[in-house]
Design an enzyme around this catalytic site. Structure first.
Site, PDB file in Angstrom:
ATOM      1  N   LYS A 123     -10.361  -3.048   5.348  1.00  0.00           N
ATOM      2  CA  LYS A 123     -10.467  -1.668   4.621  1.00  0.00           C
ATOM      3  C   LYS A 123     -11.184  -0.747   5.778  1.00  0.00           C
ATOM      4  CE  LYS A 123      -8.406  -3.129   0.978  1.00  0.00           C
ATOM      5  NZ  LYS A 123      -7.292  -2.693   0.321  1.00  0.00           N
ATOM      6  N   ASP A 181      -6.322  -0.278   6.312  1.00  0.00           N
ATOM      7  CA  ASP A 181      -5.884   0.228   5.120  1.00  0.00           C
ATOM      8  C   ASP A 181      -7.192   1.186   4.654  1.00  0.00           C
ATOM      9  OD1 ASP A 181      -5.351   0.596   2.390  1.00  0.00           O
ATOM     10  OD2 ASP A 181      -5.141  -1.385   1.688  1.00  0.00           O
ATOM     11  N   GLU A 221      -2.166   1.534   6.585  1.00  0.00           N
ATOM     12  CA  GLU A 221      -1.859   1.573   5.138  1.00  0.00           C
ATOM     13  C   GLU A 221      -2.575   2.690   4.335  1.00  0.00           C
ATOM     14  OE1 GLU A 221      -2.105  -1.775   1.372  1.00  0.00           O
ATOM     15  OE2 GLU A 221      -2.085  -2.301   3.386  1.00  0.00           O
ATOM     16  N   GLU A 259       1.872   0.429  -2.681  1.00  0.00           N
ATOM     17  CA  GLU A 259       1.134  -0.427  -3.882  1.00  0.00           C
ATOM     18  C   GLU A 259       0.893   0.627  -4.857  1.00  0.00           C
ATOM     19  OE1 GLU A 259      -3.517  -0.938  -3.893  1.00  0.00           O
ATOM     20  OE2 GLU A 259      -2.777  -1.160  -1.707  1.00  0.00           O
ATOM     21  N   ASP A 296       4.829  -3.396  -5.331  1.00  0.00           N
ATOM     22  CA  ASP A 296       3.650  -3.971  -6.104  1.00  0.00           C
ATOM     23  C   ASP A 296       4.196  -4.400  -7.543  1.00  0.00           C
ATOM     24  OD1 ASP A 296       0.458  -4.065  -6.892  1.00  0.00           O
ATOM     25  OD2 ASP A 296       1.553  -3.823  -8.483  1.00  0.00           O
ATOM     26  N   HIS A 305       2.198  -5.964  -1.729  1.00  0.00           N
ATOM     27  CA  HIS A 305       0.660  -5.880  -1.877  1.00  0.00           C
ATOM     28  C   HIS A 305       0.195  -6.933  -2.940  1.00  0.00           C
ATOM     29  CE1 HIS A 305      -2.340  -4.202  -4.965  1.00  0.00           C
ATOM     30  NE2 HIS A 305      -2.971  -4.160  -3.684  1.00  0.00           N
TER      31      HIS A 305
END
Length: 468
Positions: A219, A273, A299, A328, A351, A378
């Site tokens: 992240k 992401d 992402e 997602e 998702d 996801h």
């Protein structure tokens, strides 16, 4: 006589993941992984289980929307519903008053996902097969009839979808045998949450390498210097052959499965992401500054329904060898249609609960296959790993015919709450669900519901949460 649907019950189930920092990212700093969970009952012992995923507050609102949609199924003959799941999907979508509060997006749409998923779970259980096997055993015509096509025929017609499915039909059995044997490729996010210390990131990364993984996601977006530092920590481990499991040789970073993914010397891939935190120019500048950690893709660089924004980010990052992934939070199949038409993504991230169930997922899998974009679902959330392995198996066996460049997200959280939890083999790949009774693998242990239902469950009561 086929069973008829007689009732439904929802459960607002919330897990206190915010206490450990699990699920934390630049946008979602405080996540209590939650399931808006539904049981569909019949006048026999056949029951369908479904859910959609949230991160805490508002889960009760989704449960209320699920109840409104589930009412439309009362009294319906299950076999008539199963006979054409695309038509059933259209019917569930067609209440004009409920549609108004979407349409086909937001709370009402993710609630629709829970209901459609529960119906597919019931269908698979009625046939004594895991959900993926139910679908890959269908004829091409049956799969087309199970798919949601409204508003996407400018990108993919029913006739094109049928031709694609027929082309792959003869070789389904060999792909099924292969994936049962070797498993479906996975990547790990559990090491990369923003709320973790560098020491925890390093430890979890070493453990993931030992477990056989070679794709890792981190992240980013809260602090550039911190992101660069953590990225270097992860790279220092995944690029060093000494951390590979015994007997594992480095993979060729230029092999067909890794070419173009910025793989390091051991064949390990890093993805980043941002969870939608940036405006478009900021996204471009920020990701350029992380180029030295060589990510395969960024992402969710910006707002999830900004198709042209994603296209601009992709174009600007292409010279740096960094791709774009999103999906997602893509509301529906129309958002994916536009992302594909605008050449805005390198990787399509469906998702299982943001889209309105299996029938809408099928439409996106088919479009992605037509446009030649790999699907990497996801799965960061409770129950999502249990769901998406079925969808990736459907994609590989019946639709795209390829899993060489695909990786399915795996997070090692909360699987113990399910009767049929997903599992990973020693090579860091998902095992194919194989229990004839598991349906769509989302049935939750009653004791977990009793403990974590909000606000009345024993966990929340012990923490002094007021009863509704």
């Amino acid at each position: 006589m086929a069973p008829k649907i007689t009732g439904y019950k929802t459960h607002d189930v919330r897990f206190p993941t915010s206490l450990s920092g699990d699920g934390t990212d630049a946008m979602n700093t405080d996540c209590d992984y939650s399931s808006a969970y539904v049981k569909l009952y019949t006048d026999s012992d056949l029951t369908g289980y479904g859910m959609t995923f949230t991160i805490g507050r508002g889960n009760d609102i989704v449960c209320k929307a699920i109840e409104e949609l589930a009412k439309r199924l009362l009294g319906k003959d299950t076999e008539e519903l199963f006979a054409n799941m695309g038509k059933t999907w259209d019917y569930l979508c067609a209440d004009p008053q409920l549609r108004w509060i979407g349409p086909e997006k937001g709370v009402i749409h993710i609630a629709f996902g829970a209901v459609d998923n529960a119906l597919w779970d019931m269908f698979a259980r009625a046939r004594g097969k895991p959900l993926w096997k139910l679908v890959v055993d269908m004829t091409p015509e049956e799969i087309v009839n199970a798919t949601a096509f409204r508003y996407i025929t400018d990108a993919l017609t029913r006739e094109e979808a049928l031709a694609m499915l027929k082309e792959k039909e003869a070789t389904r059995a060999e792909r099924e045998a292969k994936v049962r044997e070797v498993g479906y490729p996975a990547y790990v996010t559990s090491a990369g949450w923003l709320g973790y210390s560098d020491e925890k990131v390093a430890r979890l990364t070493r453990e993931a390498v030992q477990a056989g993984f070679n794709h890792f996601k981190m992240k980013v977006g809260a602090d550039r210097d911190s992101d660069l530092r953590r990225g270097k920590v992860i790279r220092s481990i995944i690029d060093d052959p000494q951390y590979l499991p015994a007997g594992h040789k480095p993979k060729d970073p230029n092999g067909p499965d890794l070419a173009g993914k910025n793989a390091g010397p051991t064949g390990s891939v890093l993805m980043i992401d941002a969870n939608q935190v940036w405006d478009v120019p900021q996204a471009i500048d920020y990701v350029k500054s992380l180029a030295e950690i060589k990510p395969w893709f960024i992402e969710e660089p910006t707002a999830p329904d900004d198709i042209l924004g994603h296209a601009a980010v992709r174009k600007a990052l292409k010279p740096y060898g960094i791709g774009v992934a999103t999906g997602e939070h893509a509301h529906n199949r129309m958002v994916f249609k536009q992302l594909l038409q605008a050449e805005a993504i390198d990787v399509c991230q469906i998702d299982s609960c943001r889209l309105a169930g299996v029938s809408e997922v099928l439409s996106v899998l088919l479009m992605a296959a037509k446009f030649g974009v790999p699907v990497c679902p996801h799965a960061g959330g409770v129950g999502l790993c249990e769901y998406v392995i079925h969808l990736s198996l459907i994609d590989y066996i019946a639709i795209s015919g390829s899993m060489e460049r695909n990786v399915l997200e795996f997070v090692d959280h909360l699987h113990e709450h399910f009767l049929y939890p997903c599992s990973i083999n020693k090579n860091g790949r998902y095992n194919a669900p194989s229990d004839a009774k598991e349906g769509y693998s989302i049935e939750m242990h009653e004791k977990s519901i009793a403990e974590y239902e909000f606000p009345g469950g024993s966990y929340w009561q012990s923490r002094g949460v007021a009863q509704a």
